[in-house]
Write an enzyme that holds these catalytic residues in place. Structure first.
Site, PDB file in Angstrom:
ATOM      1  N   LYS A   1     -27.355 -44.766   0.237  1.00 47.71           N
ATOM      2  CA  LYS A   1     -28.783 -44.942   0.530  1.00 47.71           C
ATOM      3  C   LYS A   1     -29.083 -46.310   1.132  1.00 47.71           C
ATOM      4  CE  LYS A   1     -30.062 -40.894  -1.182  1.00 47.71           C
ATOM      5  NZ  LYS A   1     -30.677 -39.834  -0.382  1.00 47.71           N
TER       6      LYS A   1
ATOM      7  N   GLU B   1     -39.915 -42.509  -1.952  1.00 43.65           N
ATOM      8  CA  GLU B   1     -39.774 -41.511  -3.011  1.00 43.65           C
ATOM      9  C   GLU B   1     -38.349 -41.624  -3.511  1.00 43.65           C
ATOM     10  OE1 GLU B   1     -39.324 -40.903   0.145  1.00 43.65           O
ATOM     11  OE2 GLU B   1     -37.306 -40.067   0.035  1.00 43.65           O
TER      12      GLU B   1
ATOM     13  N   SER C   1     -20.515 -40.152  -2.008  1.00 42.78           N
ATOM     14  CA  SER C   1     -21.784 -40.796  -1.642  1.00 42.78           C
ATOM     15  C   SER C   1     -22.259 -41.858  -2.616  1.00 42.78           C
ATOM     16  CB  SER C   1     -22.865 -39.733  -1.460  1.00 42.78           C
ATOM     17  OG  SER C   1     -22.996 -38.963  -2.639  1.00 42.78           O
TER      18      SER C   1
HETATM   19  C1  PLP Z   1     -25.307 -40.641  -4.725  1.00 40.15           C
HETATM   20  C2  PLP Z   1     -26.165 -39.678  -3.967  1.00 40.15           C
HETATM   21  N1  PLP Z   1     -25.581 -38.769  -3.186  1.00 40.15           N
HETATM   22  C3  PLP Z   1     -26.312 -37.875  -2.483  1.00 40.15           C
HETATM   23  C4  PLP Z   1     -27.677 -37.836  -2.568  1.00 40.15           C
HETATM   24  C5  PLP Z   1     -28.403 -36.772  -1.808  1.00 40.15           C
HETATM   25  O1  PLP Z   1     -29.088 -37.237  -0.707  1.00 40.15           O
HETATM   26  P1  PLP Z   1     -28.626 -36.928   0.772  1.00 40.15           P
HETATM   27  O2  PLP Z   1     -28.379 -35.466   0.853  1.00 40.15           O
HETATM   28  O3  PLP Z   1     -29.762 -37.357   1.603  1.00 40.15           O
HETATM   29  O4  PLP Z   1     -27.416 -37.699   1.050  1.00 40.15           O
HETATM   30  C6  PLP Z   1     -28.332 -38.777  -3.369  1.00 40.15           C
HETATM   31  C7  PLP Z   1     -29.797 -38.758  -3.457  1.00 40.15           C
HETATM   32  O5  PLP Z   1     -30.409 -39.324  -4.257  1.00 40.15           O
HETATM   33  C8  PLP Z   1     -27.556 -39.718  -4.082  1.00 40.15           C
HETATM   34  O6  PLP Z   1     -28.129 -40.627  -4.866  1.00 40.15           O
END
Ligand code: PLP
Lengths: 281, 401
Positions: free
Chosen positions: B104, B126, B387
């Protein structure tokens, strides 16, 4: 047009092909009457259509019927709560329109309002045709700005539904001209930069916005968002052709007010608008 | 798991993740379905972003912040023990190692720099898992901005650690009590708030959703994941490009950023959604939060509530570009259950010494299942974006394990 005091330059005859909602609003506006369009969330109570009768009896010039949506991003808490209440009762576009179809004619144009997802869900053609069958003449979609409106505009025109577009204090002038040109029925002037909900005073942006819309159209202009009291309606009338009153109505409904209470409340707004009509605008 | 669209190669035209078409369209999706009061604000963001993104100076400032503050580039870690057990060669793109602990931050630093450039003094955001909220609070503190973060009450309970972090960083956290009290409602509330604050505030959306230009802009700010990984794969893999590129999908930002680095290669792209929040795999055409995309809805057209153990995947829609990639057959979208995700998180912890965020664990859960079920041929090379890290989820996991 009967009132020629302002001259034909400002109020030419309605464009050929103006729909029934617009013709009605223009005719009333041209007699000098301040227009009143109260709002009710469809399906909010079992006998919700009684509110429509009360609105008509209080002198409404049109009535906005909200088709509740799960995620109303332009509504403040009151109309959110009203929508949630209606949905929890099982309200849906189909049931609300069925309720309207089952009603004797009110003699007041009905304008549906909802978010675009509900339109797309049915498909614009089917959605507009269903409105038409239920006796609804107009439509407001607050999350459908003019640059995305083509798809619905065509379907609405084909079904004889007047799609009214919204204008906001942040709208630049050339865009305001386009909105006014493509809007049908009336132009919905959003009085302030905010969501729906009662406010203690009419926003300063309301006067400036209506003034800017008037420069580009003679279509009826209704001011909405925040208008809650007779004083505010009177003040709004100095700038616009009339007012939309939503949250102030729905807060009362949520607090348990019945059709007679709403009729009394709207009568105070009607009187305020009637008093103001003698004054120069 | 359902294979929603046919598995097609090579890359179809329009599937290379370039600029959207006119009016912010990815195929038939996207657009700017914003209330009139926000249209001008969206236009300003669009104009500012286009200008900034074309300027080496802006890109340089962002690259520097990403390096000195966020810790980029992030490593590509071969998951050796797990690879051996699964019979594939799995590489992890380590977004969990960025400052604040998830991808993020990539997007937020970009948008925060843009906000400063636009003369805004406050960021609105948000958040679901709290990772985007923490990143926003962090960027605001770093650049001297204020931050107001909307968060569903249910998420405030399950992501308490991140709520504390945001407040520690000086952000205001506003609980949202409407609806399902999760990400969807927090997004609605942030949009409502923005309507009244366009003059001095920038709405820093956390994923590839929302009105144009957000889906495109956020993907561009996340592209760094895919570009770094592309270079790292070129250096590390004999084939240069992995056979599969896998990422979890909430709104779809880490997946979009990852895919963007490989969309013009033969790599197969797989987005993994939560079983209870599968906008791309099970959604229907709709419009919400400013864009036309795929959303979970009931028979009346009401948006239904998503349910996922991973707060960041608890969203009933998906970004418009993913809807488009799905239609094109360029990417495939699959789902995994809460249990599979928890199992995958534990397995990664015990085989590789990495505790992943529950969101990221979804991507891994698919890799594990697909390797076992023959969906991933033995010996395939797989790049998976990890992520985020799992610190925020320990209290959720503690109750389950
Ligand atoms: C660690 C992590 N991975 C994935 C996501 C999902 O978001 P996005 O699909 O936009 O990557 C989030 C959302 O809060 C997150 O905190």
């Amino acid at each position: 047009m009967t009132n020629s005091a302002l001259g034909p330059a400002l109020h030419p005859a309605p464009a050929a092909g103006a729909g029934a909602v617009e013709r009605r609003l223009r005719a009333r506006r041209d007699t000098g009457r301040g227009l009143l369009m109260p709002y009710v969330t469809g399906g909010i109570t079992p006998g919700w259509t009684d509110y429509l009768r009360a609105f008509a009896a209080a002198g409404a010039d049109a009535i906005e019927v909200g088709l509740p949506f799960s995620d109303p991003t332009l509504d403040g808490v009151t109309i959110q709560q009203a929508g949630d209440t209606a949905l929890a009762r099982g309200a849906s576009t189909r049931r609300i329109l069925a309720d309207l179809s089952g009603m004797p004619a009110l003699g007041v144009p009905l304008v549906a309002s909802t978010y675009y997802n509900l339109v797309l869900h049915e498909g614009p053609e089917a959605f507009c045709a269903a409105l038409r069958r239920a006796g609804v003449g107009g439509l407001i979609v607050p999350d459908l700005p003019v640059h995305e409106a083509d798809e619905l505009e065509g379907a609405a025109a084909a079904a004889g539904i007047e799609l009214s577009l919204l204008a906001s204090p942040a709208t630049p002038q050339p865009r305001l001209a386009e909105i006014s040109r493509r809007s049908r029925g009336f132009v919905y002037a959003v009085s302030l930069m905010g969501t729906t909900g009662e406010r203690t005073a009419l926003a300063a942006s309301a006067a400036e916005l209506t003034e800017r819309i008037r420069r580009v159209t003679d279509r009826p202009v209704l001011l909405g968002f925040g208008i809650s009291t007779p004083d505010q309606a009177r003040e709004a009338r100095r700038h616009a052709d009339g007012v939309v009153v939503g949250a102030a109505v729905m807060r009362r409904v949520l607090d348990g007010a019945g059709p007679d209470d709403l009729r009394a409340f709207l009568t105070t707004l009607r009187q305020a608008l009637d008093q103001e009509c003698d004054r120069p605008r | 798991m359902r294979n929603v669209s046919p598995w097609r190669e090579p890359v179809p035209p329009g599937g290379t993740m370039g600029e959207p078409r006119a009016r912010g369209r990815f195929g038939e999706y996207g657009g700017r379905y914003a209330p009139e009061s926000l249209v001008e604000a969206c236009r300003e963001v669009d104009e500012a972003f286009r200008e900034a993104w074309a300027e080496p100076g802006f890109r340089g400032s962002l690259a520097r912040l990403l390096a000195v503050h966020a810790g980029r580039p992030t490593p590509l870690t071969p998951a050796l023990r797990l690879s051996e057990a699964l019979g594939v060669r799995l590489y992890l793109k380590r977004e969990d190692l960025t400052h604040t602990g998830s991808h993020k931050i990539n997007n937020v630093l970009g948008q925060a720099l843009l906000a400063v450039r636009m003369g805004r003094r406050r960021l609105i955001a948000e958040t679901g898992a709290g990772q985007h909220g923490v990143a926003t609070a962090t960027a605001a503190a770093l650049l001297g901005l204020e931050a107001t973060v909307f968060m569903g009450e249910r998420d405030i309970e399950r992501q308490a650690l991140n709520v504390f972090r945001m407040r520690m960083l000086g952000a205001e956290v506003v609980p949202v009590t409407a609806g399902s009290r999760t990400l969807k409602d927090a997004t609605s509330e942030a949009m409502r708030h923005w309507v009244g604050a366009t003059g001095d505030s920038h709405y820093c959306i956390g994923s590839v959703v929302g009105p144009d230009p957000y889906p495109w802009m956020v993907r561009e700010f996340q592209r760094v994941i895919g570009e770094e990984a592309r270079g790292q794969c070129a250096a590390e893999l004999r084939t240069g490009v992995p056979d599969y590129v896998v990422a979890c999908v909430g709104g779809g930002s880490n997946a979009a950023g990852t895919f963007a680095g490989f969309a013009d290669t033969p790599a197969r792209l797989v987005g993994v959604e939560a079983e209870g929040g599968a906008g791309a795999a099970r959604g229907r055409l709709g419009v919400m939060h400013g864009c036309r995309s795929l959303f979970l809805q009931d028979g009346d057209g009401q948006i239904t509530q998503a349910h996922s153990i991973a707060a960041g995947l608890d969203y009933p829609g998906v970004g418009p570009e993913h809807a488009h990639l799905r239609d094109l057959g360029r990417a495939r979208y699959v789902t995994v259950t809460d249990d599979e995700a928890v199992g995958a998180a534990v397995r990664l912890a015990r085989t590789e010494g990495i505790v992943p965020a529950l969101e990221s664990a979804h991507a891994l859960a698919w890799v594990i299942r697909a390797a076992g079920g023959g969906d991933l041929p033995a010996g395939s090379t797989v790049l998976m974006t990890l992520s985020g890290r799992g610190d925020k989820d320990v209290s959720t996991l503690k109750e389950l394990l």
